[in-house]
Structure formats: C-alpha cells, structure tokens
Design a protein around this motif. Sequence first.
Motif, PDB file in Angstrom:
ATOM      1  N   LEU A   3       0.811  -1.211   0.000  1.00  0.00           N
ATOM      2  CA  LEU A   3       0.000   0.000   0.000  1.00  0.00           C
ATOM      3  C   LEU A   3       0.850   1.270   0.000  1.00  0.00           C
ATOM      4  CD1 LEU A   3      -2.783  -0.959   2.574  1.00  0.00           C
ATOM      5  CD2 LEU A   3      -3.017  -0.826   0.091  1.00  0.00           C
ATOM      6  N   VAL A   4       0.442   2.267  -0.800  1.00  0.00           N
ATOM      7  CA  VAL A   4       1.112   3.565  -0.793  1.00  0.00           C
ATOM      8  C   VAL A   4       0.492   4.494   0.241  1.00  0.00           C
ATOM      9  CG1 VAL A   4       1.792   3.415  -3.206  1.00  0.00           C
ATOM     10  CG2 VAL A   4      -0.375   4.506  -2.611  1.00  0.00           C
ATOM     11  N   ALA A   5      -0.704   4.127   0.740  1.00  0.00           N
ATOM     12  CA  ALA A   5      -1.410   4.926   1.747  1.00  0.00           C
ATOM     13  C   ALA A   5      -2.426   4.034   2.435  1.00  0.00           C
ATOM     14  CB  ALA A   5      -2.108   6.125   1.085  1.00  0.00           C
ATOM     15  N   PRO A   6      -2.928   4.429   3.605  1.00  0.00           N
ATOM     16  CA  PRO A   6      -4.035   3.676   4.209  1.00  0.00           C
ATOM     17  C   PRO A   6      -5.222   3.623   3.249  1.00  0.00           C
ATOM     18  CG  PRO A   6      -3.132   5.283   5.757  1.00  0.00           C
ATOM     19  CD  PRO A   6      -2.498   5.577   4.433  1.00  0.00           C
ATOM     20  N   ILE A   7      -6.103   2.640   3.432  1.00  0.00           N
ATOM     21  CA  ILE A   7      -7.286   2.519   2.584  1.00  0.00           C
ATOM     22  C   ILE A   7      -8.067   3.838   2.633  1.00  0.00           C
ATOM     23  CG2 ILE A   7      -9.327   1.165   2.050  1.00  0.00           C
ATOM     24  CD1 ILE A   7      -6.754  -0.476   2.006  1.00  0.00           C
ATOM     25  N   ILE A   8      -8.367   4.397   1.471  1.00  0.00           N
ATOM     26  CA  ILE A   8      -9.040   5.695   1.396  1.00  0.00           C
ATOM     27  C   ILE A   8     -10.541   5.488   1.500  1.00  0.00           C
ATOM     28  CG2 ILE A   8      -9.530   7.636  -0.137  1.00  0.00           C
ATOM     29  CD1 ILE A   8      -6.638   7.356  -1.139  1.00  0.00           C
ATOM     30  N   THR A   9     -11.182   6.260   2.405  1.00  0.00           N
ATOM     31  CA  THR A   9     -12.597   6.023   2.694  1.00  0.00           C
ATOM     32  C   THR A   9     -13.464   7.275   2.611  1.00  0.00           C
ATOM     33  OG1 THR A   9     -12.166   6.316   5.060  1.00  0.00           O
ATOM     34  CG2 THR A   9     -12.073   4.062   4.203  1.00  0.00           C
ATOM     35  N   ASN A  10     -12.912   8.419   2.206  1.00  0.00           N
ATOM     36  CA  ASN A  10     -13.756   9.619   2.093  1.00  0.00           C
ATOM     37  C   ASN A  10     -13.364  10.420   0.865  1.00  0.00           C
ATOM     38  OD1 ASN A  10     -11.748  11.783   2.798  1.00  0.00           O
ATOM     39  ND2 ASN A  10     -11.707  10.679   4.757  1.00  0.00           N
ATOM     40  N   LYS A  11     -14.250  11.354   0.481  1.00  0.00           N
ATOM     41  CA  LYS A  11     -14.085  12.067  -0.785  1.00  0.00           C
ATOM     42  C   LYS A  11     -12.883  13.017  -0.765  1.00  0.00           C
ATOM     43  CE  LYS A  11     -17.463  15.722   0.337  1.00  0.00           C
ATOM     44  NZ  LYS A  11     -18.706  16.369  -0.118  1.00  0.00           N
ATOM     45  N   LYS A  12     -12.573  13.602   0.402  1.00  0.00           N
ATOM     46  CA  LYS A  12     -11.423  14.491   0.491  1.00  0.00           C
ATOM     47  C   LYS A  12     -10.128  13.733   0.200  1.00  0.00           C
ATOM     48  CE  LYS A  12      -8.884  17.391   3.791  1.00  0.00           C
ATOM     49  NZ  LYS A  12      -8.830  17.887   5.194  1.00  0.00           N
ATOM     50  N   GLN A  13      -9.991  12.577   0.805  1.00  0.00           N
ATOM     51  CA  GLN A  13      -8.805  11.761   0.563  1.00  0.00           C
ATOM     52  C   GLN A  13      -8.751  11.277  -0.888  1.00  0.00           C
ATOM     53  OE1 GLN A  13      -9.245   8.671   3.488  1.00  0.00           O
ATOM     54  NE2 GLN A  13      -8.345   9.874   5.136  1.00  0.00           N
ATOM     55  N   THR A  14      -9.912  10.966  -1.454  1.00  0.00           N
ATOM     56  CA  THR A  14      -9.958  10.500  -2.846  1.00  0.00           C
ATOM     57  C   THR A  14      -9.461  11.573  -3.790  1.00  0.00           C
ATOM     58  OG1 THR A  14     -11.847   9.073  -2.340  1.00  0.00           O
ATOM     59  CG2 THR A  14     -11.456   9.585  -4.653  1.00  0.00           C
ATOM     60  N   THR A  15      -9.886  12.805  -3.586  1.00  0.00           N
ATOM     61  CA  THR A  15      -9.444  13.911  -4.431  1.00  0.00           C
ATOM     62  C   THR A  15      -7.937  14.126  -4.285  1.00  0.00           C
ATOM     63  OG1 THR A  15     -11.603  14.979  -4.209  1.00  0.00           O
ATOM     64  CG2 THR A  15      -9.775  16.353  -4.953  1.00  0.00           C
ATOM     65  N   ALA A  16      -7.434  14.059  -3.053  1.00  0.00           N
ATOM     66  CA  ALA A  16      -5.997  14.209  -2.827  1.00  0.00           C
ATOM     67  C   ALA A  16      -5.219  13.092  -3.516  1.00  0.00           C
ATOM     68  CB  ALA A  16      -5.704  14.216  -1.327  1.00  0.00           C
ATOM     69  N   ALA A  17      -5.741  11.874  -3.455  1.00  0.00           N
ATOM     70  CA  ALA A  17      -5.076  10.740  -4.101  1.00  0.00           C
ATOM     71  C   ALA A  17      -5.041  10.914  -5.611  1.00  0.00           C
ATOM     72  CB  ALA A  17      -5.791   9.445  -3.731  1.00  0.00           C
ATOM     73  N   ALA A  18      -6.137  11.437  -6.197  1.00  0.00           N
ATOM     74  CA  ALA A  18      -6.168  11.672  -7.641  1.00  0.00           C
ATOM     75  C   ALA A  18      -5.103  12.689  -8.044  1.00  0.00           C
ATOM     76  CB  ALA A  18      -7.553  12.152  -8.071  1.00  0.00           C
ATOM     77  N   HIS A  19      -4.947  13.751  -7.243  1.00  0.00           N
ATOM     78  CA  HIS A  19      -3.885  14.730  -7.498  1.00  0.00           C
ATOM     79  C   HIS A  19      -2.516  14.056  -7.475  1.00  0.00           C
ATOM     80  CE1 HIS A  19      -5.886  18.600  -7.753  1.00  0.00           C
ATOM     81  NE2 HIS A  19      -6.615  18.329  -6.684  1.00  0.00           N
TER      82      HIS A  19
END
Length: 308
Positions: free
Chosen positions: A103-119
């Motif tokens: 894993l490159v990060a903990p499992i993403i579970t919310n929209k804020k983290q999802t947007t940051a991951a996309a960036h």
Amino acid sequence: MSPETLDNMNSINNLLKSEAWRNTKSHIPLALGLDEFNRPLIADFHRMPHLLITGSHPGSGKAACLHAIIASLVDRFAPDELRLLMVDLKTTELQRYSDLPHLVAPIITNKKQTTAAAHWVVDEVEKRHLILTRIGVYSTRYFNQRAKAVPPPVWVDSLAGRAEADELVIPARFPYIVVILNEFQVLNHVCDKALPSRGARIRMMSRAAGVHCISAANISGSDNLTEIIECSQPARITFDMEACEDSAEPHQQPGNSALFYHPSNSSKVVRAKAAFISDTELQEIVKANAAPGKPNYEPELLEQMHAN
C-alpha cells in the motif's frame, strides 16, 4: 469431471499454483478463472491497461473477482515491484487489506482523501513521463530493464512545467502502481467535479508510466453502464450469476459466477468460470504478504491527504 472437482480447480490457490500461472508470459498477470475448456484464464493487465468490473447486483461475483485480482497481484509482485492505492468509500470490501506492505497509503474512505489521491497519481504520472523523456525510453518496462545496469539514483534538473521542484530524482526503478476503486459509481456522486477530468488524464498517460486502474461497480441499468464506460476503462469484466443463497458474502459462493471478459484489443467476448476465493484463503494471502513488514506509505501522498 465433477462439479466439485471443477470448483476445487477454480479456487484462487489452485490457479496461483497452476503451470499456466507459473509459465505465463504476461507482464502483469491476473488469474480470472477457468475458460470454456477448463484451462486457467490468465489475462495481462499491462495490455488492458485499465479494467472495469461490473455486476448487476450485490452477490453477482464482482467482489470475488476483485479479491482474486488483488491476490494475483500480491502473489506475483513484491512491494518494491508493485504498489497499491485502494479507494473504498463504502468501506465494504477493501479494509481487510490494510496491513499489506504494497500500500502507498491507508485505505481511502472519504471524498477528500480521494481527491488528494487523484492529485498525487496525476503528479506521479507526469513526473514519470518527465523522467522517461529525459532518459530516452518510452515505458516503465524499458526503464526498469535499463535500470538494472544503473548504479545508485541520480539527480537531474527538472524540465519546464515543474517549477515547484528544482531537481528531479531518477530512481533505480519504477514499481507498477495499481489504483483500485471499489463501488466506482459512488465517486460520481460524492467527489468534486474535477475528479473525472483527472481520471481521464490518468488513463491517457498512465500506461507508459506503469500506472493502472481497476474500477468495480454494481450497475443496474444500461444507461448507467454506458455512462461509466464512456469515461472509464477499455477492458471490462461483467457478470451473470445463478441465484446464490448469501449475496452478502459473494466470495464464499464457489461455482456460481459466469464471467464475461471483454479485452480492450478485441471484439471477442471470453466466457469463463470465475475464480473464487474463500474467507480462509483471503486471510491466508493477506497474512502471508503482511509478514515481511508494515506498509511503507508515500510521504507526499499522506501530506496531501491530511492537508486542510
């Protein structure tokens, strides 16, 4: 051959021990199940290079397929060869993988983290393209082959367009990055409007950079399916399924799922008996791969995920 024997052949453990799996020439092999001749169906994720998995309802086989694919990836690649970024907004399937060192990060579970991951993924893809251009190769595969003869990482000046960095590090190798989006249809409703454009940019540029996407979704109507396909992956796996008694745990229902694989480079649809994976097998796979050490998260990604 009895149904019991076929079910046993189609377990993920047996597929990953098969001669076809050991001898496959695929760059990123995925064990999908058994073909119409009861031979292991091994697909090359590198050729897809992205994948959409859809089921018509919970329990259709989509979740079991996703687990089999993850098992394939962690069985074949060490954490320094392949990294996983998992997004599970419904927190229904992927939390059990939280100890994987891939894993490159903990499992993403919310929209804020999802947007940051996309960036972060877009930045990573663009950075890799800059390095590939500077080195003079056109894909991660050839970069890694060349890197075997290269001593320690070296530094070069950044190219135009990356004013935020004075220098760009050239690593010894690039690991593959696989982005896994569970319940993909939810992203369109909860994440910001810029996310689809970032996803499109990732898909256009990511194959050469060694970044691949898997999206899993329950689709109830053809209109929704068409909409998601238009903005999504060229290769698809769809499911039809005989009635199963416990749709809440589809990966515990061996032998029920018929898989239809639509390769990105062919109009032919491949019908197969989907791989199944029991809870016990899943726990064993996670435990075996988590044994070497804890996940080594990407600091830049963590910083973006926790930024205000």
